[in-house]
Design a protein around this motif. Structure first.
Motif, PDB file in Angstrom:
ATOM      1  N   GLY A  54      73.899  63.936  46.020  1.00 59.40           N
ATOM      2  CA  GLY A  54      74.836  63.790  46.856  1.00 59.40           C
ATOM      3  C   GLY A  54      74.642  64.456  47.882  1.00 59.40           C
ATOM      4  O   GLY A  54      75.656  63.390  48.727  1.00 59.40           O
ATOM      5  N   VAL A  55      74.266  64.650  48.162  1.00 64.69           N
ATOM      6  CA  VAL A  55      73.645  64.954  49.852  1.00 64.69           C
ATOM      7  C   VAL A  55      74.046  64.055  50.528  1.00 64.69           C
ATOM      8  O   VAL A  55      74.041  64.316  51.850  1.00 64.69           O
ATOM      9  CB  VAL A  55      73.054  66.232  50.009  1.00 64.69           C
ATOM     10  N   PHE A  56      73.418  62.676  50.428  1.00 63.00           N
ATOM     11  CA  PHE A  56      73.136  61.624  50.912  1.00 63.00           C
ATOM     12  C   PHE A  56      74.133  61.156  51.104  1.00 63.00           C
ATOM     13  O   PHE A  56      74.070  60.175  52.059  1.00 63.00           O
ATOM     14  CB  PHE A  56      71.607  61.125  50.573  1.00 63.00           C
ATOM     15  N   VAL A  57      74.694  60.721  49.809  1.00 67.87           N
ATOM     16  CA  VAL A  57      76.750  60.531  50.082  1.00 67.87           C
ATOM     17  C   VAL A  57      78.001  60.711  51.109  1.00 67.87           C
ATOM     18  O   VAL A  57      77.944  61.807  50.838  1.00 67.87           O
ATOM     19  CB  VAL A  57      76.686  59.639  48.296  1.00 67.87           C
ATOM     20  N   ASN A  58      77.875  59.948  52.081  1.00 73.20           N
ATOM     21  CA  ASN A  58      79.772  60.538  52.397  1.00 73.20           C
ATOM     22  C   ASN A  58      81.002  59.673  52.288  1.00 73.20           C
ATOM     23  O   ASN A  58      81.360  60.653  52.231  1.00 73.20           O
ATOM     24  CB  ASN A  58      79.379  59.674  54.631  1.00 73.20           C
ATOM     25  N   ARG A  59      80.429  58.592  52.094  1.00 68.79           N
ATOM     26  CA  ARG A  59      82.051  58.013  50.795  1.00 68.79           C
ATOM     27  C   ARG A  59      81.510  56.902  49.723  1.00 68.79           C
ATOM     28  O   ARG A  59      80.295  56.349  49.906  1.00 68.79           O
ATOM     29  CB  ARG A  59      82.074  57.268  51.972  1.00 68.79           C
ATOM     30  N   MET A  60      82.172  57.452  49.279  1.00 66.47           N
ATOM     31  CA  MET A  60      82.465  55.495  48.229  1.00 66.47           C
ATOM     32  C   MET A  60      83.862  55.872  47.332  1.00 66.47           C
ATOM     33  O   MET A  60      84.718  56.336  47.692  1.00 66.47           O
ATOM     34  CB  MET A  60      81.663  57.048  47.024  1.00 66.47           C
ATOM     35  N   ILE A  61      83.038  54.037  46.630  1.00 67.25           N
ATOM     36  CA  ILE A  61      84.634  53.782  45.812  1.00 67.25           C
ATOM     37  C   ILE A  61      84.213  53.567  45.094  1.00 67.25           C
ATOM     38  O   ILE A  61      83.132  53.599  43.966  1.00 67.25           O
ATOM     39  CB  ILE A  61      85.278  52.555  46.857  1.00 67.25           C
ATOM     40  N   LEU A  62      85.029  52.768  43.603  1.00 70.11           N
ATOM     41  CA  LEU A  62      85.125  52.811  42.769  1.00 70.11           C
ATOM     42  C   LEU A  62      84.883  51.126  42.699  1.00 70.11           C
ATOM     43  O   LEU A  62      86.850  50.340  42.573  1.00 70.11           O
ATOM     44  CB  LEU A  62      85.968  53.070  42.154  1.00 70.11           C
ATOM     45  N   GLY A  63      83.793  50.239  42.558  1.00 68.08           N
ATOM     46  CA  GLY A  63      84.120  49.131  43.013  1.00 68.08           C
ATOM     47  C   GLY A  63      84.831  47.820  41.444  1.00 68.08           C
ATOM     48  O   GLY A  63      85.073  46.746  41.282  1.00 68.08           O
ATOM     49  N   ALA A  64      84.361  48.129  40.629  1.00 65.58           N
ATOM     50  CA  ALA A  64      84.436  47.761  39.101  1.00 65.58           C
ATOM     51  C   ALA A  64      85.496  47.511  38.900  1.00 65.58           C
ATOM     52  O   ALA A  64      87.031  47.472  39.094  1.00 65.58           O
ATOM     53  CB  ALA A  64      84.223  48.428  37.993  1.00 65.58           C
ATOM     54  N   PRO A  65      85.801  46.026  38.164  1.00 62.81           N
ATOM     55  CA  PRO A  65      85.580  45.181  37.606  1.00 62.81           C
ATOM     56  C   PRO A  65      84.024  44.971  38.102  1.00 62.81           C
ATOM     57  O   PRO A  65      84.809  44.167  39.181  1.00 62.81           O
ATOM     58  CB  PRO A  65      86.133  44.822  36.315  1.00 62.81           C
ATOM     59  N   TYR A  66      82.786  44.066  37.871  1.00 63.42           N
ATOM     60  CA  TYR A  66      82.159  43.177  38.352  1.00 63.42           C
ATOM     61  C   TYR A  66      82.284  42.366  37.121  1.00 63.42           C
ATOM     62  O   TYR A  66      81.792  42.357  36.338  1.00 63.42           O
ATOM     63  CB  TYR A  66      80.620  44.132  38.577  1.00 63.42           C
ATOM     64  N   ASP A  67      81.729  40.958  37.825  1.00 61.81           N
ATOM     65  CA  ASP A  67      81.188  39.738  37.550  1.00 61.81           C
ATOM     66  C   ASP A  67      80.210  39.152  38.174  1.00 61.81           C
ATOM     67  O   ASP A  67      78.933  39.674  39.108  1.00 61.81           O
ATOM     68  CB  ASP A  67      82.002  38.087  38.215  1.00 61.81           C
ATOM     69  N   LYS A  68      78.921  39.086  36.720  1.00 56.47           N
ATOM     70  CA  LYS A  68      77.615  38.680  36.600  1.00 56.47           C
ATOM     71  C   LYS A  68      76.946  38.272  37.937  1.00 56.47           C
ATOM     72  O   LYS A  68      77.720  36.800  37.013  1.00 56.47           O
ATOM     73  CB  LYS A  68      76.809  39.284  35.505  1.00 56.47           C
ATOM     74  N   LYS A  69      76.990  37.403  38.233  1.00 59.38           N
ATOM     75  CA  LYS A  69      76.128  36.688  39.152  1.00 59.38           C
ATOM     76  C   LYS A  69      74.771  36.452  39.258  1.00 59.38           C
ATOM     77  O   LYS A  69      73.629  37.547  38.272  1.00 59.38           O
ATOM     78  CB  LYS A  69      76.258  37.313  40.739  1.00 59.38           C
ATOM     79  N   ILE A  70      74.203  35.045  39.298  1.00 54.95           N
ATOM     80  CA  ILE A  70      73.266  34.743  38.262  1.00 54.95           C
ATOM     81  C   ILE A  70      72.629  34.076  39.315  1.00 54.95           C
ATOM     82  O   ILE A  70      73.484  32.411  40.138  1.00 54.95           O
ATOM     83  CB  ILE A  70      73.128  34.427  37.121  1.00 54.95           C
ATOM     84  N   GLU A  71      71.376  34.031  40.275  1.00 56.40           N
ATOM     85  CA  GLU A  71      70.982  33.349  40.724  1.00 56.40           C
ATOM     86  C   GLU A  71      70.192  31.541  41.048  1.00 56.40           C
ATOM     87  O   GLU A  71      70.624  30.909  41.106  1.00 56.40           O
ATOM     88  CB  GLU A  71      69.700  33.879  41.633  1.00 56.40           C
ATOM     89  N   PHE A  72      69.523  31.381  39.758  1.00 56.19           N
ATOM     90  CA  PHE A  72      69.094  30.721  38.832  1.00 56.19           C
ATOM     91  C   PHE A  72      70.295  29.873  37.180  1.00 56.19           C
ATOM     92  O   PHE A  72      69.545  31.044  37.040  1.00 56.19           O
ATOM     93  CB  PHE A  72      68.289  30.342  39.047  1.00 56.19           C
TER      94      PHE A  72
END
Length: 240
Positions: A213-231
């Motif tokens: 966590g020493v590398f992390v300054n800020r964070m957010i809870l982004g869920a829920p996510y939709d699974k993206k598929i390239e092809f």
């Protein structure tokens, strides 16, 4: 002080400016910080340089910022799935610095470790080596070989996506998402993270934490996510 912010816009408040260098995690559409990329697009900042494995696809990932002409340069290893990227590159609207995939990951890791440059064989004798310092070193077998100097990436901002985080910012990445998110997170002056799940401090097995966590300054809870598929490739079901 809490690192958790209510949304991506507030997590990026006071951090964004024009003409900044952003290191973005993700591999294809896997593990990309899509909430943060949307907030960067909505902020209207321009002249951005992105160090990222790829530029997303049309209207996904960094591809959204290409559409709005907010990106002036890409430092990438693979950009083959984005028609708008291709159009801007061929028309001279977008500057591109192609970088072998392993070299790009190491440039980010080096930046995070405070290493300004390193020598590698990768790219010697190709366009990748043009304009770069060449130096000879003995390889592990004692054979003298040519290496080129690659420079570490020191970004103004890192944006990454993690699978889990605790309240102090310790991160766990999931499978392929670990490839570039981890080195990208370390090389920025400020690191902003979006995660799928946040657990209480002490809930994560210390041996399973990928980034402290020493590398992390800020964070957010982004869920829920939709699974993206390239092809999406399908075939007709064979008759029984």
């Amino acid at each position: 002080m809490s690192k958790l912010f209510p949304d991506a816009a507030s997590a990026l408040e006071g951090v964004l400016r024009n003409d900044m260098l952003i290191a973005a995690g993700g591999f294809g559409l896997c593990g990309i910080p899509e909430r943060l990329l949307d907030a960067i697009r909505d902020s209207g900042v321009t002249g951005l340089t992105f160090a990222s494995n790829n530029a997303g696809i049309d209207n996904e990932g960094i591809g959204k910022l290409l559409r709005t002409k907010q990106v002036k340069k890409m430092i990438s290893s693979y950009v083959g799935e984005n028609k708008e990227f291709e159009r801007q590159f061929l028309s001279g609207e977008l500057e591109v610095e192609f970088c072998p995939q392993g070299t790009l990951a190491e440039r980010m890791r080096a930046g995070g470790a405070g290493i300004p440059g390193f020598y590698t064989k990768t790219g010697v004798g190709t366009q990748v080596a043009e304009g770069k310092e060449h130096k000879e070193f003995p390889d592990p077998d004692g054979v003298i070989s040519t290496y080129i100097l690659e420079r570490g990436i020191f970004a103004d901002l890192s944006i990454v996506k993690a699978w889990k985080a605790d309240e102090t910012g310790n991160l766990v990445f999931r499978k392929t998402a670990r490839n570039f998110n981890l080195p990208a997170a370390t090389c920025g002056k400020v690191c902003v993270v979006e995660v799928e799940e946040i657990v209480p401090a002490g809930a994560l097995d210390p041996d399973q934490i990928h980034l402290p966590g020493v590398f992390v300054n800020r964070m957010i809870l982004g869920a829920p996510y939709d699974k993206k598929i390239e092809f999406r490739t399908t075939r007709e079901r064979e008759a029984a």
